[in-house]
Design an enzyme around this catalytic site. Structure first.
Site, PDB file in Angstrom:
ATOM      1  N   ARG A  63       0.823  -1.218   0.000  1.00 58.15           N
ATOM      2  CA  ARG A  63       0.000   0.000   0.000  1.00 58.15           C
ATOM      3  C   ARG A  63       0.855   1.265   0.000  1.00 58.15           C
ATOM      4  O   ARG A  63       0.376   2.338  -0.372  1.00 58.15           O
ATOM      5  CB  ARG A  63      -1.008  -0.047   1.152  1.00 58.15           C
ATOM      6  CG  ARG A  63      -2.081  -1.114   0.930  1.00 58.15           C
ATOM      7  CD  ARG A  63      -3.005  -1.236   2.118  1.00 58.15           C
ATOM      8  NE  ARG A  63      -2.327  -1.601   3.332  1.00 58.15           N
ATOM      9  CZ  ARG A  63      -2.019  -2.853   3.714  1.00 58.15           C
ATOM     10  NH1 ARG A  63      -2.380  -3.855   2.949  1.00 58.15           N
ATOM     11  NH2 ARG A  63      -1.395  -3.083   4.838  1.00 58.15           N
ATOM     12  N   GLU A 100       7.567 -10.994  14.400  1.00 56.65           N
ATOM     13  CA  GLU A 100       7.194 -11.634  15.663  1.00 56.65           C
ATOM     14  C   GLU A 100       7.489 -13.136  15.591  1.00 56.65           C
ATOM     15  O   GLU A 100       8.049 -13.720  16.520  1.00 56.65           O
ATOM     16  CB  GLU A 100       5.708 -11.377  15.935  1.00 56.65           C
ATOM     17  CG  GLU A 100       5.319 -11.660  17.357  1.00 56.65           C
ATOM     18  CD  GLU A 100       3.880 -11.279  17.634  1.00 56.65           C
ATOM     19  OE1 GLU A 100       3.232 -10.686  16.747  1.00 56.65           O
ATOM     20  OE2 GLU A 100       3.400 -11.612  18.731  1.00 56.65           O
TER      21      GLU A 100
HETATM   22  P1  AMP Z   1       5.010  -2.938  10.997  1.00 56.64           P
HETATM   23  O1  AMP Z   1       4.483  -3.688  12.171  1.00 56.64           O
HETATM   24  O2  AMP Z   1       5.075  -1.434  11.281  1.00 56.64           O
HETATM   25  O3  AMP Z   1       6.300  -3.463  10.476  1.00 56.64           O
HETATM   26  O4  AMP Z   1       3.934  -3.113   9.855  1.00 56.64           O
HETATM   27  C1  AMP Z   1       4.179  -3.910   8.738  1.00 56.64           C
HETATM   28  C2  AMP Z   1       3.241  -3.618   7.593  1.00 56.64           C
HETATM   29  O5  AMP Z   1       1.992  -4.180   7.903  1.00 56.64           O
HETATM   30  C3  AMP Z   1       3.047  -2.155   7.295  1.00 56.64           C
HETATM   31  O6  AMP Z   1       3.541  -1.963   5.981  1.00 56.64           O
HETATM   32  C4  AMP Z   1       1.564  -1.920   7.357  1.00 56.64           C
HETATM   33  O7  AMP Z   1       1.080  -1.559   6.101  1.00 56.64           O
HETATM   34  C5  AMP Z   1       0.950  -3.257   7.742  1.00 56.64           C
HETATM   35  N1  AMP Z   1       0.197  -3.228   9.003  1.00 56.64           N
HETATM   36  C6  AMP Z   1       0.659  -3.535  10.227  1.00 56.64           C
HETATM   37  N2  AMP Z   1      -0.317  -3.449  11.143  1.00 56.64           N
HETATM   38  C7  AMP Z   1      -1.426  -3.055  10.483  1.00 56.64           C
HETATM   39  C8  AMP Z   1      -2.773  -2.785  10.882  1.00 56.64           C
HETATM   40  N3  AMP Z   1      -3.201  -2.906  12.151  1.00 56.64           N
HETATM   41  N4  AMP Z   1      -3.647  -2.403   9.940  1.00 56.64           N
HETATM   42  C9  AMP Z   1      -3.251  -2.286   8.636  1.00 56.64           C
HETATM   43  N5  AMP Z   1      -2.023  -2.544   8.203  1.00 56.64           N
HETATM   44  C10 AMP Z   1      -1.096  -2.924   9.112  1.00 56.64           C
END
Ligand code: AMP
Length: 176
Positions: A63, A100
Site C-alpha cells: 500500500r 514476531e
Molecule cells: P510494521 O508492524 O510497522 O512493520 O507493519 C508492517 C506492515 O503491515 C506495514 O507496511 C503496514 O502496512 C501493515 N500493518 C501492520 N499493522 C497493520 C494494521 N493494524 N492495519 C493495517 N495494516 C497494518
C-alpha cells in the site's frame, strides 16, 4: 466548522477485526482511496510538507506504492518500490529483518538511487515499525539518505515512532 484532514481520513478508515490473524485490528485504507476528495487532500498535504526537500520517493509494498506513487507525481520526483524478496527483475540489494514469528526480506534495485539521494519513505500504516526501520536501513545501505517517513496512519500504542528515532516521522492520523 470544517473537518480537519485527520477527521476526514478517520471517517474513511475501516477497522476490520481479526484480520489477517486473530487479535489484529486491521486499518483498511481502501475507503480513503475510493474517495477522490479525501485521497487527493492526503496527497496534497503530504506534498506541501515535503516539497523541495526530497529527490525521490520510496514506497513500501504494497500500500506504500499507492500513496508513494501519487505523492511522487504530485512532487514531480521519481518513485522507487521497496519490494518483498524475489519480485524485482534486476540486480537487487536485500535486507532480512525479524518479525514476531520468523523473518522477512525486502529488496530494492541495486541502482535505484544515486549516492546521497534524499529519499522520502512512504507507507500506509506505521505499526511496530519493523518494516519501516528495515527499509530505512536498506535504503541507507543502497547509498540513499532517508530524510523523512510519511504514513497515513500511525498506531501510537506500538513503538513504531521510537524505532525510527532520528528520522522526521509524520502521520496524517494518529490512533491512540
Ligand atoms: P510494521 O508492524 O510497522 O512493520 O507493519 C508492517 C506492515 O503491515 C506495514 O507496511 C503496514 O502496512 C501493515 N500493518 C501492520 N499493522 C497493520 C494494521 N493494524 N492495519 C493495517 N495494516 C497494518
Amino acid at each position: 466548522m470544517t473537518d480537519t484532514l485527520a477527521d476526514l481520513v478517520r471517517s474513511r478508515l475501516r477497522d476490520v477485526a481479526d484480520f489477517p490473524s486473530p487479535g489484529i485490528l486491521f486499518k483498511d485504507v481502501t475507503p480513503v482511496l475510493a474517495d477522490a476528495e479525501v485521497f487527493g487532500a492526503v496527497i496534497r498535504d503530504m506534498a506541501q510538507r515535503r516539497r523541495g526537500t526530497v529527490d525521490v520517493i520510496a514506497g513500501i509494498e504494497a500500500r506504500g506504492f499507492i500513496f508513494g506513487a501519487a505523492l511522487a507525481l504530485e512532487l514531480g520526483v521519481g518513485f522507487v518500490p521497496v519490494r518483498k524478496a524475489g519480485k524485482l527483475p534486476g540486480r537487487t540489494r536485500g535486507l532480512t529483518y525479524d518479525l514476531e514469528y520468523g523473518t522477512a526480506t525486502i529488496e530494492v534495485h541495486e541502482d535505484a538511487f544515486v549516492a546521497g539521494a534524499r529519499v522520502l519513505l512512504v507507507d500506509d500504516v506505521l505499526a511496530t515499525g519493523g518494516t519501516a526501520e528495515a527499509a530505512c536501513r536498506l535504503l541507507e545501505e543502497a547509498s540513499a539518505t532517508v530524510v523523512a517517513f510519511e504514513t497515513l496512519v500511525e498506531l501510537a500504542f506500538l513503538p513504531g515512532r521510537a524505532r525510527l528515532a532520528g528520522h522526521d516521522v509524520h502521520a496524517t492520523v494518529v490512533v491512540t
